[in-house]
Design an enzyme around this catalytic site. Structure first.
Site: not given
Ligand code: NAP
Length: 317
Positions: A156-157, A179, A235-237, A266, A284, A286
């Site tokens: 994703g992003r 996905r 860096i996810a959850r 956590e 944490h 990020g």
């Molecule tokens: P995003 O743009 O929604 O990207 C998530 C990606 O994961 C999407 O490409 C999605 O696929 C894919 N995905 C979802 N379920 C999946 C699965 N079961 N198997 C494989 N791929 C899967 O979100 P983002 O902005 O990148 O953020 C991602 C996560 O990072 C957040 O939800 C948050 O929990 C975490 N995060 C952590 C910190 C930190 O401080 N460490 C900071 C910010 C965010 P599709 O594109 O097909 O939907």
């Protein structure tokens, strides 16, 4: 004026922006809200700006059949601490703060990749302990990143921002499992099978959202599939990884090392992880940069303003 609860102190700029539009109460504590605080918030405020750790689960919504609160403007992109279906059923809109966090979180992923692959934390501990006896050719040999392959789980992003840094910054090849297929501005190999990706890469980075669908997505079978020199970065959850299985894989040398920004329970970090040399542990961080936290907060305030102006909030989830 509408009553809004900020569940943590936020940067001054954000609090001032919120106060321009709303009657703001700031909860002074920096810890997660208790159940009774969340119930009280739903009963007594028009809007709440919650964040990580505030567990708005179905039971909390069930305790307040007619909530005064109409919107949870989450501070953060990850919202797996909020049961969005239950919120919707209670007539409450949920928003988040995507985009604002992308580059900062990708930067911390690169910090972890470099620290784990180049054994930076281990070296730092050695220096601080007064145990460094000077440079020699076979000391603290790590893995050079140039020409290696990074595998992104969740393109994703943030996943794409990490891949871009690895590819353009370090000359790494990119592979991923997500996905849906992605059109990317650099060459990248898509793997439909997570285990095949895990076995093919030198660094595996987890960037999927948390939640029921991804709970323990990275389990013992994934660690078994990884190459013994490969590094895992999360860096996810925290609960995307089976932490117990990770400890076992690190102890057994099934993988080369790990870099973690998030933890399954956590802020509890298992003593077994702390005891290991081949893991980098960050608290944490990020998005922990003032301008990023300001942007996140201002997005939350914009979501609130749009909602109460009768418009669709820009970041509904
Ligand atoms: P995003 O743009 O929604 O990207 C998530 C990606 O994961 C999407 O490409 C999605 O696929 C894919 N995905 C979802 N379920 C999946 C699965 N079961 N198997 C494989 N791929 C899967 O979100 P983002 O902005 O990148 O953020 C991602 C996560 O990072 C957040 O939800 C948050 O929990 C975490 N995060 C952590 C910190 C930190 O401080 N460490 C900071 C910010 C965010 P599709 O594109 O097909 O939907």
């Amino acid at each position: 004026m509408r009553k809004v609860l900020l569940t943590r102190p936020l940067p001054d700029k954000v609090q001032m922006a919120a106060e321009q539009h709303f009657d703001v109460t700031v909860r002074a504590q920096t810890t997660a809200m208790s159940r009774s605080e969340m119930i009280n918030a739903l009963q007594n405020y028009d809007a709440v700006l919650p964040t990580l750790g505030d567990m708005f689960d179905a039971d909390v919504f069930a305790q307040v059949p007619q909530p005064r609160c109409k919107i949870l403007a989450n501070f953060g992109v990850g919202y797996n601490h909020i049961d969005v279906d239950a919120a919707r059923a209670a007539g409450i809109t949920v928003t988040n703060t995507p985009g604002a966090v992308t580059d900062a979180t990708a930067d911390v992923a690169l910090t972890l990749i470099l620290m784990s692959a180049r054994r930076a934390a281990e070296g730092e501990r050695m220096v601080r302990a007064g145990a460094w006896e000077g440079w020699h050719p076979t000391q603290l040999l790590g893995m050079h990143l140039g020409g290696k392959t990074v595998g992104i789980v969740g393109m994703g992003r943030i996943g794409q921002a990490i891949a871009k840094r690895c590819h353009l910054g370090f000359g790494m090849q990119v592979a991923y499992h997500s996905r849906s297929p992605k059109v990317l501005p650099f060459e990248a190999t898509a793997y439909g099978d997570l285990h095949a990706l895990a076995g093919a890469v030198d660094v595996l980075v987890v960037a999927v959202p948390g939640g029921a669908e991804t709970h323990h997505l990275i389990d013992a079978t994934v660690f078994q599939a990884m190459q013994p020199h490969a590094h895992l970065v999360n860096i996810a959850r925290g609960n995307v990884i089976d932490e117990q299985a990770l400890v076992q894989a690190l102890e057994a040398g099934d993988i080369g090392g790990a870099g973690l920004d998030v933890y399954e329970f956590e802020p509890r970090v298992p003593a077994a992880l702390i005891a290991l040399e081949n893991v980098v542990l960050l608290p944490h961080i990020g998005t922990a940069a003032l301008d990023v936290r300001e942007e996140m907060g201002l997005m939350s305030v914009q979501n609130l303003c749009a909602f109460f102006d009768g418009e669709a909030p820009p970041n509904s989830v």
